[in-house]
Design an enzyme around this catalytic site. Structure first.
Site, PDB file in Angstrom:
ATOM      1  CG  ASN A 155      -5.286  35.676  39.368  1.00  0.00           C
ATOM      2  OD1 ASN A 155      -5.892  35.006  38.320  1.00  0.00           O
ATOM      3  ND2 ASN A 155      -5.801  36.645  40.080  1.00  0.00           N
ATOM      4  CB  CYS A 206       0.996  36.874  40.417  1.00  0.00           C
ATOM      5  SG  CYS A 206       0.882  38.429  41.552  1.00  0.00           S
ATOM      6  CD  GLU A 247       2.081  37.922  36.163  1.00  0.00           C
ATOM      7  OE1 GLU A 247       1.437  37.357  36.993  1.00  0.00           O
ATOM      8  OE2 GLU A 247       2.103  38.927  35.720  1.00  0.00           O
ATOM      9  CB  CYS A 281       2.831  42.796  40.768  1.00  0.00           C
ATOM     10  SG  CYS A 281       3.499  41.134  41.461  1.00  0.00           S
ATOM     11  CB  CYS A 331       5.418  38.818  38.954  1.00  0.00           C
ATOM     12  SG  CYS A 331       4.188  38.014  39.764  1.00  0.00           S
TER      13      CYS A 331
HETATM   14  N1  THU Z   1      -2.224  39.582  39.922  1.00  0.00           N
HETATM   15  C1  THU Z   1      -1.399  38.604  38.985  1.00  0.00           C
HETATM   16  O1  THU Z   1      -1.784  37.432  38.918  1.00  0.00           O
HETATM   17  N2  THU Z   1      -0.425  39.040  38.358  1.00  0.00           N
HETATM   18  C2  THU Z   1      -0.019  40.383  38.301  1.00  0.00           C
HETATM   19  O2  THU Z   1       0.996  40.648  37.430  1.00  0.00           O
HETATM   20  C3  THU Z   1      -0.735  41.453  39.130  1.00  0.00           C
HETATM   21  C4  THU Z   1      -1.943  40.918  40.036  1.00  0.00           C
HETATM   22  C5  THU Z   1      -3.254  39.065  40.616  1.00  0.00           C
HETATM   23  C6  THU Z   1      -3.053  38.804  41.936  1.00  0.00           C
HETATM   24  C7  THU Z   1      -4.536  38.988  42.515  1.00  0.00           C
HETATM   25  O3  THU Z   1      -5.005  37.849  42.587  1.00  0.00           O
HETATM   26  C8  THU Z   1      -5.142  39.985  41.460  1.00  0.00           C
HETATM   27  O4  THU Z   1      -4.320  39.822  40.355  1.00  0.00           O
HETATM   28  C9  THU Z   1      -5.417  41.395  42.232  1.00  0.00           C
HETATM   29  O5  THU Z   1      -4.309  41.982  42.367  1.00  0.00           O
END
Ligand code: THU
Length: 154
Positions: free
Chosen positions: A59, A70, A72, A109, A112
């Protein structure tokens, strides 16, 4: 109508097949590439492609929070750019929470999930998803579309 799906639950990474353990370890190594000074949640992902390549993502945050990408979707964009003709067979996602225990599997999330679904649709494939934690349970889901009932589509 009813939507339901089954998934596997493991208590520790050592219960996984060797190839899956390797993917989770690579995803964990990718957490160190995360730029997450705001949330302090370091997410790492590693995918195996149908041609045997591995792709990682982490991320990437921004002071203007909504600019954040994110792990993903960083991974999916890297794959489409680096190996445009390949598709994902298995995707491992894990994290390191600098503010808390990292003892439950991370679940992607909604944005994603939509992005993973489109990867499945356009490649006519199923992404086997490993949702891992460092010292807690691990879930294995057979396909991305299981995670997004009634997705947006045109
Ligand atoms: N995040 C991800 O990289 N992947 C996810 O599936 C959920 C959230 C990251 C986004 C942000 O940088 C941090 O997690 C907090 O939300």
């Amino acid at each position: 109508m009813k939507f339901e799906f089954e998934y596997e639950v493991y208590d520790s990474i050592i219960e996984l097949a060797a190839a899956d353990q390797e993917l989770v370890n690579k995803a964990f190594n990718a957490t160190w590439l995360s730029y997450s000074p705001y949330s302090k949640l370091k997410v790492g992902a590693c995918a195996m492609t149908n041609m045997g390549h591995t792709i990682i993502g982490s991320n990437q945050e921004n002071g203007s929070y909504s600019v954040t990408i994110c792990a993903e979707r960083v991974l999916l964009s890297t794959l489409s750019t680096q190996y445009p003709d390949e598709y994902i067979t298995t995707l491992a996602i894990t994290y390191l929470d600098l503010n808390d225990n990292s003892n439950h599997p991370i679940t992607p999330c909604g944005v994603c999930r939509q992005a993973m679904l489109e990867h499945e649709i356009k490649n006519e494939c199923s992404i086997r998803i490993i949702l891992a934690s460092q010292n807690g349970q691990i879930y294995i889901i057979e396909k991305g579309r299981d995670l997004l009932p009634l997705p947006f589509s045109i």
